[in-house]
Structure formats: structure tokens, C-alpha cells
Enzyme design. Structure first.
Site, PDB file in Angstrom:
ATOM      1  N   TRP A  87       0.797  -1.220   0.000  1.00  0.00           N
ATOM      2  CA  TRP A  87       0.000   0.000   0.000  1.00  0.00           C
ATOM      3  C   TRP A  87       0.829   1.270   0.000  1.00  0.00           C
ATOM      4  CZ3 TRP A  87       1.627   2.524   4.281  1.00  0.00           C
ATOM      5  CH2 TRP A  87       2.039   1.758   5.387  1.00  0.00           C
ATOM      6  N   ASN A  88       2.138   1.182   0.238  1.00  0.00           N
ATOM      7  CA  ASN A  88       2.894   2.399   0.500  1.00  0.00           C
ATOM      8  C   ASN A  88       3.415   3.110  -0.754  1.00  0.00           C
ATOM      9  OD1 ASN A  88       4.617   0.055   0.339  1.00  0.00           O
ATOM     10  ND2 ASN A  88       6.308   1.354   0.968  1.00  0.00           N
ATOM     11  N   LYS A 119      -2.558  -8.160  -7.706  1.00  0.00           N
ATOM     12  CA  LYS A 119      -3.376  -8.117  -6.503  1.00  0.00           C
ATOM     13  C   LYS A 119      -2.866  -6.951  -5.651  1.00  0.00           C
ATOM     14  CE  LYS A 119      -4.743  -8.900  -2.205  1.00  0.00           C
ATOM     15  NZ  LYS A 119      -4.309  -8.053  -1.076  1.00  0.00           N
ATOM     16  N   GLY A 131       6.687  -6.538   0.243  1.00  0.00           N
ATOM     17  CA  GLY A 131       6.008  -6.439   1.526  1.00  0.00           C
ATOM     18  C   GLY A 131       6.896  -6.928   2.658  1.00  0.00           C
ATOM     19  N   GLY A 132       6.263  -7.340   3.757  1.00  0.00           N
ATOM     20  CA  GLY A 132       6.985  -7.782   4.936  1.00  0.00           C
ATOM     21  C   GLY A 132       7.636  -9.137   4.755  1.00  0.00           C
ATOM     22  N   GLU A 136      10.784  -8.561  -2.691  1.00  0.00           N
ATOM     23  CA  GLU A 136      11.406  -7.349  -2.164  1.00  0.00           C
ATOM     24  C   GLU A 136      10.764  -7.101  -0.808  1.00  0.00           C
ATOM     25  OE1 GLU A 136      11.782  -4.121  -0.711  1.00  0.00           O
ATOM     26  OE2 GLU A 136      10.768  -3.135  -2.382  1.00  0.00           O
ATOM     27  N   LEU A 137      11.523  -7.415   0.247  1.00  0.00           N
ATOM     28  CA  LEU A 137      10.937  -7.487   1.582  1.00  0.00           C
ATOM     29  C   LEU A 137      11.391  -6.310   2.450  1.00  0.00           C
ATOM     30  CD1 LEU A 137      11.292 -11.351   2.003  1.00  0.00           C
ATOM     31  CD2 LEU A 137       9.408 -10.044   1.009  1.00  0.00           C
ATOM     32  N   CYS A 172      10.087   0.493   2.632  1.00  0.00           N
ATOM     33  CA  CYS A 172      10.997  -0.608   2.936  1.00  0.00           C
ATOM     34  C   CYS A 172      12.442  -0.155   3.044  1.00  0.00           C
ATOM     35  CB  CYS A 172      10.865  -1.697   1.869  1.00  0.00           C
ATOM     36  SG  CYS A 172      11.099  -1.081   0.187  1.00  0.00           S
ATOM     37  N   GLU A 184      11.659  -4.023  11.783  1.00  0.00           N
ATOM     38  CA  GLU A 184      11.161  -2.930  10.972  1.00  0.00           C
ATOM     39  C   GLU A 184       9.969  -2.263  11.653  1.00  0.00           C
ATOM     40  OE1 GLU A 184      10.638  -2.402   6.230  1.00  0.00           O
ATOM     41  OE2 GLU A 184       9.503  -4.046   7.121  1.00  0.00           O
TER      42      GLU A 184
END
Length: 497
Positions: A156-157, A180, A232-233, A254-255, A288, A389
Site C-alpha cells: 500500500w505504500n 493483486k 512487503g513484509g 522485495e521485503l 521498505c 522494521e
């Protein structure tokens, strides 16, 4: 625009058409400025995902696969032009949903064209090779072929930018995609897919299914999906990789990050101050690559903190649509509570608050999810604040004395996405860059990114790379073709080696 109080109503976008969820389910997105419902979207089930993937697979086997690589590239460029043309409108949707500054989201929307031009131009630059063999009568060559349907799960960021960054190489390689988006900010993905049709990209090449976790899981599990892109996370990334591994398909992940900013004693103070501020407070720290740890040489530690606290305390917090705002809201109340909980536990564990540490009040927006720019010192190296994080405007800062010491501290994390360092000594700069275990190292700058430069993490910060020439090969598979030119009959019981 709906006729009621909701600002946006969105359905899935499958095969070039707006398609509601098959079971009629919907969910609401919440405006982080007011706490009120902002939009309504389709709550997709596995059957909706299956329909989108089936359509993407049909298009992959048909019109998209028959199109030349040059033709694909030109369509991607036209898509980039369309996004740039409508960028202001799409940016407003994103800012309304996730609270990021409108000026920054507009800049990211314009940058999307650069990414689509880069990968559009790269589409017809992928070349196979002729393999030299000992046997003069055997002709062996390689070709690169698309995988098929690629599923991408976007956070979402930074929905506009991260969606384009994910799908551009996949499409340039000849794949079709099912996107998605996050349930927090779904509108921009739907708008981007609509613009793909306007640009001439065949319907079904770019599809969007909205929903929550179950929607993403259905996308990962669909047998026609041949690769997953996830941003995401790290916990979610591990779960996705495990599910994808069960089907023997690849992932680009990409975490998260716990990126350090290192300020050596000889650093340009003003440059370093601006870089640290940008690293953690831009986007309210919801990125991130946020520089959420800072290590400052002991000889300038207190002076630097004093100036940093003064600058941070003066940050203008408010509506992302106000041009004077420097830091907007946190995307959701739940995430704000998570951030505040980590700060409280850090203080209880012995850390000292230098500024911030609580919810911020903004005139006229009493229900806004605002958090103060927060700086803490004295957190233990093995504490939650220094290890995990936060994904918010919270900076943990500590002193160091020796080069080897700060390299050890900077690398003492399970993450390895990015790092920044500030010095006027070239030898120190390049020695440090070599020693830091991070996928991106910035010297005397921060948050710089370009389509031609690879981006991704080491350790728990992910797998694979986005951007750059090599990234397109992650969405292709190599095929080796052998041809015997000799008319003689070979011994059928001997392998040709």
C-alpha cells in the site's frame, strides 16, 4: 465517482472489463485523514482469481505471444505516456487512500513512464546465443522465452510506482500479469489497468483482482501462475515463497529493511542531516528502504542529535493535499497503534525519547492517523527497536568510534536492503560500501532509484532484483536447441558428449 458518500467504487478488472466479485462481496477502504469510509472494492475469492488467471493465460497463448518483442515494447511506452497524462488524477486517488504526500505520489506517477520506456526499449534487446561445440556438424543455439502468467502482489505504500516497477519487466519479457493490490490502496491499480487498454495493450494482458490475504493466497496457489512478484513484509514473503516452492515456481521478493545511515566525523553536516531526515521521515517512514537506524561518530554525536531533533520537531504534519505538508498520516489506525507500541516498549526497555513518541494532532483533522517524528537514543543493540522494521517515522540513533565497529553494528541485522553513509573521504566511502551487506548502498545521498539500476535485498530482505537489464531474465526461461547437420547415422546406444 459514486452518487453516495463514497469517493470511489471499484470492481475487479479482468479481460479488459470491470467485473464484480462472483459472490458479490465487497470491502471498504478507510480515509486515513478522517477515519471514514472512502471507497468500496470487490472482495475476490479463489474463483475470481481463477477467472483472471485463466483469461491472462489465454491472452498469453494468443495475441500477446504472437506480438513481436518490438511491438510489445512500443505498447509499454504508450502505456507509460498514458499514465503520465493521467498521473495527477491517479496520484490523488493514492494520496486519499494511503496518506502519502500528493507531490511525491505525482512524482512517482511521472516516473512510471521512465520505467515503462526503459523496459519497453529492452523488450527486443534480449538475445540468445550460438554455442560453440567440438562437433562441427552440430548446431546448438539458445532462446529466451516468457514464463506465462505472472502474479504480482503490491503493497500500500507506493502502489503506482511499485506496481509499474513489478510488472514492467514481466510484460517486457512477454508474460501476462494478474495484479493483486493491497486492500488499503486498490484504486490506482484499477486505473492503471484501464489505461493499459487505452494504450492498446490487448485485454487480459493486465488484470487486477482486489481483496485481502485470501485473494493473494489464491493467486500464489493457481496452477497457471508461473512466477510470483511480492513486495512487503518478510513474514509474508516467507509464507509466499513456501507456497510457491511447493509448486516449483520462482519468486521475486522485495521485503523489509532495517537500513542504517552512517555519519562519519568528516561528513558534510547539512548533507547528512538532510539525508537522515529524508531516510526516515519522508513518507512518514512507511517505506521498505527507510533509514530507521543512524550511527553517528561519537565526536559529533550530541551536536548532530541536537540539530536533527530541532529539524525533526519542526516538520510540518498535515493533509497530504496541503502543499505545505512535509509528512502526512500513517496509512491505518492499526498500523499507527503498532508503531506506538514499539516506541513504548523501547522506552520501557531503557531507550530515551529525544523527540516525538506519540500521536500528533492536526487542526481540523481530529481523527487523522498522524504520528510525531520520533527519535530515540540508548536502545540496546539487540532490542526490538534496533532489530525489527517499524515502518513508521521512528529513528533509533547510536554513537560509534571506530570504522570496524560501525560496520559490525550496521551489519548486525537479519535485513540487508539498503544503507547510507556520509563522508568526504573517498577511501572511507568505498571501503564502507564494500563491507556493508546491503543490496543498495548510497554514498552522500539517500532514496535514489532508477530503472537501469538493480534494486533488491540481501539476507531476509528478499530474493532477486528489480530494475536493471538483468531483471528481465528473471521473467524468462532459456531453451537450448540442438540440430544435427550431418546426414550420417549415429550409434543409437551412445550419448553425444
Amino acid at each position: 465517482m459514486s452518487s453516495d458518500t463514497l469517493a470511489y467504487r471499484g470492481t475487479n478488472f479482468i479481460g479488459g472489463k470491470e467485473v464484480p466479485a462472483q459472490n458479490g462481496s465487497t470491502f471498504l477502504s478507510i480515509d486515513p485523514l478522517t477515519g471514514k469510509a472512502w471507497g468500496e472494492f470487490a472482495q475476490s475469492s479463489a474463483s475470481d482469481v481463477d477467472a483472471a488467471v485463466a483469461d491472462a493465460h489465454t491472452v498469453f497463448e494468443g495475441p500477446w505471444r504472437r506480438l513481436s518483442a518490438t511491438g510489445r515494447g512500443r505498447l509499454l511506452m504508450r502505456w507509460g505516456d498514458a499514465i503520465a497524462e493521467h498521473g495527477d488524477r491517479i496520484a490523488e486517488l493514492d494520496s486519499a487512500q494511503n496518506g502519502k504526500l500528493l507531490a511525491e505520489v505525482r512524482a512517482q506517477a511521472r516516473a512510471a513512464r521512465d520505467w515503462l520506456y526503459y523496459f519497453g526499449g529492452l523488450s527486443d534487446k534480449v538475445q540468445g546465443a550460438v554455442i560453440p561445440l567440438e562437433s562441427a556438424s552440430t548446431f546448438n543455439y539458445t532462446t529466451y522465452e516468457a514464463l506465462g502468467v505472472v502474479g504480482t502482489i503490491v503493497p500500500w505504500n507506493g502502489p503506482i510506482f511499485l506496481t509499474v516497477m513489478s510488472v514492467a519487466p514481466a510484460l517486457a519479457a512477454g508474460n501476462t500479469v494478474v495484479i493483486k493490490p493491497s486492500e488499503i490502496s486498490s484504486a490506482s491499480a484499477l486505473e492503471l489497468a484501464q489505461l493499459a487498454i487505452e494504450a492498446g495493450i490487448p485485454p487480459g494482458t493486465v488484470n487486477v483482482v482486489t481483496g485481502a490475504r485470501e485473494t493473494g493466497e489464491a493467486l500464489v496457489d493457481n496452477p497457471l501462475v508461473r512466477k510470483i512478484i511480492f513486495t512487503g513484509g518478510d513474514a509474508a514473503g516467507r509464507a509466499i515463497a513456501a507456497r510457491a516452492g511447493g509448486r516449483l515456481i520462482g519468486c521475486t521478493l522485495e521485503l523489509g529493511g532495517k537500513s542504517p545511515n552512517i555519519i562519519f566525523a568528516d561528513a558534510d553536516r547539512e548533507q547528512a542531516l538532510a539525508g537522515v531526515l529524508a531516510g526516515i521521515f519522508a513518507g512518514a517512514g512507511q517505506g521498505c528502504l527507510a533509514g530507521s537506524r543512524a550511527y553517528v561518530h561519537a565526536s559529533i554525536f550530541e551536536e548532530f542529535i541536537e540539530r536533527l531533533v530541532s529539524r525533526a520537531s519542526a516538520i510540518q504534519i498535515g493533509s497530504p493535499f496541503d502543499p505545505l505538508t512535509q509528512m502526512g498520516p500513517i496509512a491505518t489506525q492499526a498500523h499507527l497503534d503498532k508503531i506506538h507500541g514499539m516506541v513504548q516498549r523501547a522506552v520501557e526497555g531503557g531507550a530515551t525519547l529525544r523527540c516525538g513518541g506519540g500521536k500528533a494532532s492536526v487542526d481540523g483533522l481530529p481523527k487523522g492517523c498522524f504520528y510525531q517524528p520520533t527519535i530515540l537514543t540508548g536502545a540496546a543493540p539487540d532490542s526490538e527497536l534496533m532489530r525489527d522494521e517499524v515502518f513508521g517515522p521512528v529513528l533509533a540513533i547510536a554513537p560509534f568510534s571506530q570504522f570496524d565497529e560501525v560496520v559490525r553494528l550496521a551489519n548486525d541485522t537479519r535485513f540487508g536492503l539498503a544503507a547510507g553513509l556520509w563522508t568526504t573521504d573517498l577511501r572511507t566511502a568505498h571501503r564502507c560500501a564494500k563491507e556493508l551487506r546491503a543490496g543498495t548502498v548510497w554514498i552522500n545521498t539517500y532514496r535514489a532509484i532508477a530503472p537501469a539500476s538493480p534494486f533488491g535485498g540481501m539476507k531476509d530482505s528478499g530474493l532477486g532484483r528489480q530494475n536493471g537489464i538483468d531483471s528481465i531474465y528473471q521473467y524468462m526461461q532459456v531453451k537450448s536447441v540442438w540440430c544435427e547437420l550431418d546426414e550420417g547415422i549415429a550409434d543409437p546406444f551412445l550419448m553425444k558428449v
